[in-house]
Design a protein around this motif. Structure first.
Motif, PDB file in Angstrom:
ATOM      1  N   GLN A  23       0.808  -1.217   0.000  1.00 53.57           N
ATOM      2  CA  GLN A  23       0.000   0.000   0.000  1.00 53.57           C
ATOM      3  C   GLN A  23       0.849   1.278   0.000  1.00 53.57           C
ATOM      4  O   GLN A  23       0.358   2.343  -0.319  1.00 53.57           O
ATOM      5  N   HIS A 120       1.590  -9.153   4.695  1.00 53.78           N
ATOM      6  CA  HIS A 120       0.445  -8.247   4.805  1.00 53.78           C
ATOM      7  C   HIS A 120      -0.325  -8.262   3.476  1.00 53.78           C
ATOM      8  O   HIS A 120      -0.088  -7.442   2.583  1.00 53.78           O
ATOM      9  N   ASN A 164      -0.716 -10.447   8.860  1.00 57.74           N
ATOM     10  CA  ASN A 164      -1.672  -9.387   9.140  1.00 57.74           C
ATOM     11  C   ASN A 164      -3.099  -9.846   8.836  1.00 57.74           C
ATOM     12  O   ASN A 164      -3.379 -10.344   7.735  1.00 57.74           O
ATOM     13  N   GLU A 165      -3.973  -9.685   9.821  1.00 60.96           N
ATOM     14  CA  GLU A 165      -5.417  -9.908   9.640  1.00 60.96           C
ATOM     15  C   GLU A 165      -5.757 -11.214   8.921  1.00 60.96           C
ATOM     16  O   GLU A 165      -6.490 -11.218   7.933  1.00 60.96           O
ATOM     17  N   ASN A 297      -5.135  -5.178  15.260  1.00 59.31           N
ATOM     18  CA  ASN A 297      -5.652  -3.975  14.626  1.00 59.31           C
ATOM     19  C   ASN A 297      -7.043  -3.718  15.182  1.00 59.31           C
ATOM     20  O   ASN A 297      -7.850  -4.652  15.294  1.00 59.31           O
ATOM     21  N   TYR A 299     -10.384  -1.131  14.729  1.00 57.78           N
ATOM     22  CA  TYR A 299     -11.075  -0.005  14.089  1.00 57.78           C
ATOM     23  C   TYR A 299     -12.453   0.243  14.687  1.00 57.78           C
ATOM     24  O   TYR A 299     -12.817   1.375  14.945  1.00 57.78           O
ATOM     25  N   GLN A 322     -13.415  -5.175   5.780  1.00 57.72           N
ATOM     26  CA  GLN A 322     -12.919  -5.564   7.095  1.00 57.72           C
ATOM     27  C   GLN A 322     -13.885  -5.241   8.227  1.00 57.72           C
ATOM     28  O   GLN A 322     -13.904  -5.928   9.230  1.00 57.72           O
ATOM     29  N   TRP A 347     -17.429   3.387   8.695  1.00 53.22           N
ATOM     30  CA  TRP A 347     -17.005   2.532   9.811  1.00 53.22           C
ATOM     31  C   TRP A 347     -17.382   3.207  11.119  1.00 53.22           C
ATOM     32  O   TRP A 347     -17.252   4.434  11.263  1.00 53.22           O
ATOM     33  N   GLU A 373      -2.738  -1.364  14.457  1.00 51.81           N
ATOM     34  CA  GLU A 373      -3.458  -0.438  13.578  1.00 51.81           C
ATOM     35  C   GLU A 373      -4.657   0.124  14.325  1.00 51.81           C
ATOM     36  O   GLU A 373      -5.259  -0.566  15.158  1.00 51.81           O
ATOM     37  N   TRP A 420      -2.764   3.493  12.131  1.00 46.95           N
ATOM     38  CA  TRP A 420      -2.733   3.421  10.665  1.00 46.95           C
ATOM     39  C   TRP A 420      -3.145   4.770  10.170  1.00 46.95           C
ATOM     40  O   TRP A 420      -4.238   5.214  10.520  1.00 46.95           O
ATOM     41  N   SER A 427      -5.675   2.752   0.144  1.00 49.24           N
ATOM     42  CA  SER A 427      -6.564   1.902   0.954  1.00 49.24           C
ATOM     43  C   SER A 427      -6.704   0.516   0.307  1.00 49.24           C
ATOM     44  O   SER A 427      -6.399   0.337  -0.871  1.00 49.24           O
ATOM     45  N   THR A 428      -7.181  -0.439   1.075  1.00 49.56           N
ATOM     46  CA  THR A 428      -7.340  -1.793   0.520  1.00 49.56           C
ATOM     47  C   THR A 428      -8.238  -1.811  -0.724  1.00 49.56           C
ATOM     48  O   THR A 428      -7.978  -2.538  -1.662  1.00 49.56           O
ATOM     49  N   HIS A 429      -9.290  -1.002  -0.711  1.00 48.59           N
ATOM     50  CA  HIS A 429     -10.195  -1.026  -1.868  1.00 48.59           C
ATOM     51  C   HIS A 429     -10.863   0.316  -2.138  1.00 48.59           C
ATOM     52  O   HIS A 429     -11.785   0.392  -2.946  1.00 48.59           O
ATOM     53  N   LYS A 434      -9.121   7.899   0.459  1.00 48.67           N
ATOM     54  CA  LYS A 434      -9.369   7.549   1.862  1.00 48.67           C
ATOM     55  C   LYS A 434      -8.026   7.629   2.576  1.00 48.67           C
ATOM     56  O   LYS A 434      -7.269   6.677   2.616  1.00 48.67           O
ATOM     57  N   TYR A 436      -5.301   8.251   5.670  1.00 46.97           N
ATOM     58  CA  TYR A 436      -5.160   7.921   7.094  1.00 46.97           C
ATOM     59  C   TYR A 436      -3.923   8.558   7.731  1.00 46.97           C
ATOM     60  O   TYR A 436      -3.756   8.525   8.933  1.00 46.97           O
TER      61      TYR A 436
HETATM   62  C1  BGP Z   1      -6.733  -3.021   7.817  1.00 44.42           C
HETATM   63  C2  BGP Z   1      -5.588  -3.461   6.944  1.00 44.42           C
HETATM   64  C3  BGP Z   1      -4.785  -2.359   6.334  1.00 44.42           C
HETATM   65  C4  BGP Z   1      -5.561  -1.104   6.048  1.00 44.42           C
HETATM   66  C5  BGP Z   1      -6.605  -0.735   7.055  1.00 44.42           C
HETATM   67  C6  BGP Z   1      -7.587   0.311   6.609  1.00 44.42           C
HETATM   68  O1  BGP Z   1      -7.756  -3.952   7.745  1.00 44.42           O
HETATM   69  O2  BGP Z   1      -4.698  -4.269   7.674  1.00 44.42           O
HETATM   70  O3  BGP Z   1      -4.082  -2.871   5.255  1.00 44.42           O
HETATM   71  O4  BGP Z   1      -5.698  -0.718   4.783  1.00 44.42           O
HETATM   72  O5  BGP Z   1      -7.366  -1.848   7.453  1.00 44.42           O
HETATM   73  O6  BGP Z   1      -8.501  -0.276   5.742  1.00 44.42           O
HETATM   74  P1  BGP Z   1      -8.928   0.354   4.380  1.00 44.42           P
HETATM   75  O7  BGP Z   1      -7.677   0.539   3.599  1.00 44.42           O
HETATM   76  O8  BGP Z   1      -9.845  -0.626   3.748  1.00 44.42           O
HETATM   77  O9  BGP Z   1      -9.573   1.635   4.707  1.00 44.42           O
END
Ligand code: BGP
Length: 473
Positions: A23, A120, A164-165, A297, A299, A322, A347, A373, A420, A427-429, A434, A436
């Motif tokens: 990332q 990761h 990771n996760e 992690n 959130y 996630q 979230w 995170e 994070w 971001s992941t998707h 987005k 951080y």
């Molecule tokens: C976690 C992951 C990270 C990260 C973060 C934020 O689940 O370990 O890689 O990206 O979430 O999520 P996102 O990028 O989807 O906002």
């Protein structure tokens, strides 16, 4: 407990922040790096490719200098498996080793403790073509990779995170780009838990090896923990929340810490005709492995009630991310928490839930904890004068750090806090929009602009938090 007086953060508390290779680094096809699953996935429409990211691969000296300016005590970053072993196994890529040697040395130059995630979300594509985690050989692929990391970096890296996760890869793999199932798969759930079993064994082997090869080092898992509350005080809703907690959270830590499978999850999988295969020596391997700490992690939290009937609702694995409200047939149904506000990206924001998580994890596992995170994804704006005003992020982080101090006062043993993310990354998707980071990267989704770094207001704020060891909160 309503504490009269709060305990201070330990002197050795590891304040820092996190990133992951795929990332933040970019340079996805440079210096001999092999392709990972992230390099070959189709990114969601409207979001950036992952080939340049924040370009930390080329700018790590500048970035680490900024982390040092913030007074980081640790930097959590991940090593890209495909930089070290382009095909996942076999020939080592010296340029990849050189790169991470440089990154580690640069951290140490500023007395920043490297906290290294071994994996990761970036499985080598070559290994996915050989069956990914469905192939039992994956246990040895990962153990060999771990050995290479310990041999090359173990003289300087004292803190390791395995995977990771893992829980998110098992539960919501498609959205984060990690899910690979055999083409002839007829029982998806069983296959996913088989993969999970292999990952747990791989993790266990890495922990055992770490202790054999590097007696002074510490290693731990890094799942995403999200406490599940019961929707009401009806016992049935409490049972549903227990199911959800077992499936989402405890399975992964029970196996990592005690080498045991969570009984509720096994019973659920049998019921679902999804019981995976365990070979004779597997449980011994899991039991031999002992993490030194728990990284996790955090959130948000979720809420569950008893499902109306045994087949109510299904998580849509193709869409869930996630922190999505999960629905698991026959085990629990998710509900909305009316007490919580949400981020711009939907979230929940639940700082007190972090204290809930810390107390619960400490009671269950009695190991020191590091938050690997936690953070707020938001649409930040770079002003013309080069400032970025992110009071919402400061507010978010402040409230979470206050809960850590309350948990410390509750008696929880804390090693550190790595929100994070250290710097803006993809971001992941949901792309670069987005954001951080404490550091703004001047680029947009499809326009790389200057790529210059700008200190956000949260940068100066966090610098003060660290300088005062959490005293200014
Ligand atoms: C976690 C992951 C990270 C990260 C973060 C934020 O689940 O370990 O890689 O990206 O979430 O999520 P996102 O990028 O989807 O906002």
């Amino acid at each position: 407990m309503k504490h009269q007086k709060l305990l201070p953060f330990p002197e050795s508390f590891l304040w820092g922040a996190s990133t992951s290779a795929y990332q933040v680094e970019g340079a996805s096809r440079e210096d001999g790096k092999g392709l990972s699953c992230q390099d070959v996935k189709k990114v969601p429409e409207g979001t950036s490719e992952l080939d340049i990211c924040a370009d930390e691969y080329h700018r790590f000296k500048e970035d680490i200098a900024l982390y040092a300016e913030m007074r980081f005590k640790t930097y959590r970053f991940s090593i890209a498996w495909t930089r070290i072993l382009p095909e996942g196994t076999g020939t080592v890529n010296q340029k990849g080793i050189d790169h991470y040697n440089d990154v580690i040395d640069e951290c140490l130059k500023y007395h920043i403790e490297p906290l290294v995630t071994m994996y990761h979300f970036d499985m080598p594509h070559a290994l996915n073509q050989r069956g990914s985690w469905s192939n039992r050989d994956s246990i040895e692929w990962f153990a060999d990779y771990a050995k290479t990391l310990f041999e090359n970096f173990g003289d300087r890296v004292k803190y390791w995170l395995t995977i990771n996760e893992q829980n998110m890869m098992t539960l919501v793999g498609p959205v984060i780009g990690t899910s690979v199932l055999p083409s002839d798969c007829t029982n998806e759930k069983k296959e996913l838990y088989q993969q999970n079993h292999h990952m747990l064994l791989a993790q266990a082997k890495a922990m055992i090896l770490c202790h054999e090869m590097l007696p002074g080092a510490k290693i731990g898992p890094a799942p995403n923990i999200s406490p599940v509350y019961a929707d009401s005080c009806r016992a049935q809703d409490v049972l549903a929340a227990q199911n959800a907690n077992a499936i989402r959270n405890w399975l992964y830590l029970d196996a990592a810490v005690y080498g045991k499978y969570n009984a509720l999850v096994l019973s659920y999988l049998k019921e679902q005709n999804a019981m995976f295969e365990i070979q004779p020596d597997d449980m011994n391997i899991l039991k031999q492995a002992k993490p030194d700490f728990i990284g996790f992690n955090y959130y948000d939290t979720s809420v569950c009630k008893w499902p109306a009937n045994t087949q109510e609702d299904h998580t849509d694995r193709k869409k869930a991310d996630q922190q999505s409200r999960m629905q698991v047939d026959g085990a629990f149904a998710s509900c909305v928490n009316p007490y919580l506000k949400k981020t711009d990206f939907g979230w929940n924001i639940d700082p007190e839930g972090l204290r809930v998580a810390l107390r619960e994890i400490y009671s269950r596992y009695h190991l020191p904890m590091i938050i690997t995170e936690n953070g707020l994804g938001a649409y930040d704006v770079l002003e013309e004068d080069g400032t970025v005003h992110d009071p919402y992020r400061i507010e978010y982080l402040k409230k979470h750090i206050q809960q850590i101090q309350l948990a410390i006062t509750d008696g929880c043993e804390m090693l550190g806090y790595c929100p994070w993310s250290a710097i803006d990354l993809i971001s992941t998707h949901e792309g670069i929009k987005k954001r951080y980071g404490f550091i703004y990267v001047d680029r947009e989704e499809f326009d790389l602009k200057t790529m210059k770094r700008y200190r956000k207001d949260s940068f100066y704020w966090y610098q003060n938090v660290i300088r005062s060891n959490g005293d200014i909160l």
